[in-house]
Design a protein around this motif. Structure first.
Motif, PDB file in Angstrom:
ATOM      1  N   THR A  72      17.481  34.431   3.684  1.00 29.64           N
ATOM      2  CA  THR A  72      16.392  33.976   4.555  1.00 29.64           C
ATOM      3  C   THR A  72      16.579  32.488   4.877  1.00 29.64           C
ATOM      4  O   THR A  72      16.433  32.059   6.029  1.00 29.64           O
ATOM      5  CB  THR A  72      15.035  34.197   3.860  1.00 29.64           C
ATOM      6  OG1 THR A  72      14.909  35.597   3.564  1.00 29.64           O
ATOM      7  CG2 THR A  72      13.871  33.762   4.726  1.00 29.64           C
ATOM      8  N   ASP A 176      23.508  38.507  10.732  1.00 30.29           N
ATOM      9  CA  ASP A 176      22.742  38.632   9.488  1.00 30.29           C
ATOM     10  C   ASP A 176      23.425  39.726   8.656  1.00 30.29           C
ATOM     11  O   ASP A 176      23.274  40.915   8.940  1.00 30.29           O
ATOM     12  CB  ASP A 176      21.292  39.013   9.827  1.00 30.29           C
ATOM     13  CG  ASP A 176      20.484  39.359   8.567  1.00 30.29           C
ATOM     14  OD1 ASP A 176      21.015  39.229   7.447  1.00 30.29           O
ATOM     15  OD2 ASP A 176      19.314  39.762   8.723  1.00 30.29           O
ATOM     16  N   LYS A 202      22.125  41.437  -3.152  1.00 31.28           N
ATOM     17  CA  LYS A 202      22.128  42.841  -2.713  1.00 31.28           C
ATOM     18  C   LYS A 202      23.511  43.430  -3.025  1.00 31.28           C
ATOM     19  O   LYS A 202      23.820  43.632  -4.192  1.00 31.28           O
ATOM     20  CB  LYS A 202      21.735  42.921  -1.247  1.00 31.28           C
ATOM     21  CG  LYS A 202      20.288  42.414  -0.992  1.00 31.28           C
ATOM     22  CD  LYS A 202      19.915  42.566   0.458  1.00 31.28           C
ATOM     23  CE  LYS A 202      18.657  41.792   0.835  1.00 31.28           C
ATOM     24  NZ  LYS A 202      17.426  42.517   0.482  1.00 31.28           N
TER      25      LYS A 202
END
Ligand SMILES: Cc1ncc(COP(=O)(O)O)c(C=O)c1O
Length: 400
Positions: A72, A176, A202
């Motif tokens: 982010t 992204d 992730k």
């Protein structure tokens, strides 16, 4: 616990990641700042981590890798520090996560920009024709920003074609890679990507709170935050050199070292090996869901064009209540709701339904985990259809 929430954060992590976090915390103090041995070791580990990520993304110059406090933050840096002029345009996809769409909306509002959204269809999550039409007819566009893969339905966007068209029309391209870094091959040069944002926690199996932004030397990003960089400490202004100009404040070496350990583990294990395991389970999950009459799956179901992320609903049931039931009664952890991507729910028609239930697989997911979900859904579906049998069924299948 059957953990099926890897698109939110992967779990568990490889042992080497836990160990590297501990080692970085104990041994790499004041990287780039102090005079001690630990500081020198920290600086060396920092350089090594940059090299690892450059290798992962196929970036020739590792100094263009900037560490950030997560994906982010990387996206905010790319979007908010871009040298916008009033009237400039930006293109995004219809599936974007808040991490990209919110900073875009903010700069559009504050800097009088126009933003355009490329439409979604079930089979083609990003219409290349509509996109090219935009590039051809809107000369004000300066930045194209898309995700690599959807965190809601797992669809992989045609990023190579997007990057090629962006380059052809002289636009910058921001990718992204939150759902793809470690899960799919990424090649900054082949994708013509000028900037790539990625998280550690992730598919790189690293810790939370750390990520990176690759910035090519073509992009004249401005500083986003001001502060100490450890270099040119006597000057009043930050030295305008990448990566220092973006890495202000004390460097989070434990997280960076563990992020690099995760990326190395992924490269050693092999993205293809990881993907094969996940794709086999994904196919099993999709086949099992198809056999359940009460289940609706969203998005296309071609496993070769998906990450192992599946959104579905049970007809007539609130996704949130099914998600809670799955955990409380069957020990299955997944996510239900909007997954920070209401645009994606608008696109697939699940905004009025309260979103979807999302199961997402990882390298440590087993067949047993997937079967546990399918059995639980079969049971919940049975109960919905034969509510008079509810009590006996709930006795038969006790939570684990
Ligand atoms: C597509 C996408 N982009 C960006 C992000 C933000 O990543 P982070 O929360 O690690 O900053 C996420 C997180 O789920 C995501 O799925």
């Amino acid at each position: 616990m059957h953990y099926l929430d890897n698109a939110a954060t992967s779990w568990p992590k490889p042992e080497i990641v836990y160990e590297s976090l501990d080692q970085g915390f104990r041994q790499f103090l004041s990287a780039k700042r102090g005079t001690s041995q630990t500081s020198r070791h920290g600086a060396a580990a920092l350089d090594a981590a940059r090299q690892t990520l450059a290798e992962l993304l196929h970036v020739p110059d590792a100094s263009r890798i900037v560490f950030t406090g997560g994906c982010t933050q990387a996206l905010n840096l790319a979007i908010q520090a871009f040298p916008w002029q009033p009237g400039d345009g930006i293109v995004i996809s219809a599936l974007e996560h808040h991490a990209l769409s919110r900073p875009v909306r903010k700069v559009a509002r504050e800097k009088q920009l126009e933003f355009y959204v490329v439409p979604y269809t079930d089979e083609e999550p990003f219409s290349l024709d509509a996109y090219e039409q935009l590039l051809r007819t809107k000369p004000n566009i300066r930045l194209v920003a898309t995700m690599h893969a959807s965190n809601v339905i797992g669809s992989i966007l045609p990023v190579e074609a997007i990057g090629r068209l962006a380059r052809q029309y002289g636009k910058y391209y921001l990718l992204d890679a939150a759902q793809s870094a470690g899960a799919l091959p990424i090649d900054a040069q082949r994708f013509n990507a000028d900037m790539i944002a990625l998280p550690a926690h992730k598919s790189l199996y690293g810790p939370p709170g750390i990520g990176a932004l690759y910035v090519s030397e073509n992009v004249p990003l401005q500083t986003f935050m001001e502060g100490g960089t450890g270099s040119d400490s006597g000057e009043h202004a930050v030295r305008l050199v990448v990566p220092d100009m973006f890495e202000v404040g004390t460097i989070p070496m434990p997280q960076i070292h563990a992020m690099a350990a995760g990326a190395e583990w992924v490269m050693e294990t092999g993205i293809e090996t990881i993907r094969q395991h996940e794709t086999r389970l994904l196919q099993h999950l999709l086949d099992g869901l198809k056999a359940l009459p009460e289940v609706i799956v969203y998005g296309h179901t071609h496993v070769e064009r998906k990450t192992p992320v599946v959104s579905f609903n049970l007809i007539g049931k609130q996704p949130k209540s099914v998600g809670e039931l799955l955990f409380d009664r069957y020990d299955i952890a997944l996510r239900a709701g909007f997954h920070c991507a209401p645009m994606a729910h608008q696109a697939i028609g699940t905004l009025p339904l309260g979103g979807t239930i999302r199961a997402s697989l990882g390298y440590y997911t087993t067949l047993d985990d997937v079967d546990a979900l399918l059995n639980a859904l079969g049971h919940i579906g049975d109960v919905t259809h034969h509510s008079d049998r509810k009590d006996s069924l709930s006795e038969e299948r006790q939570p684990r």
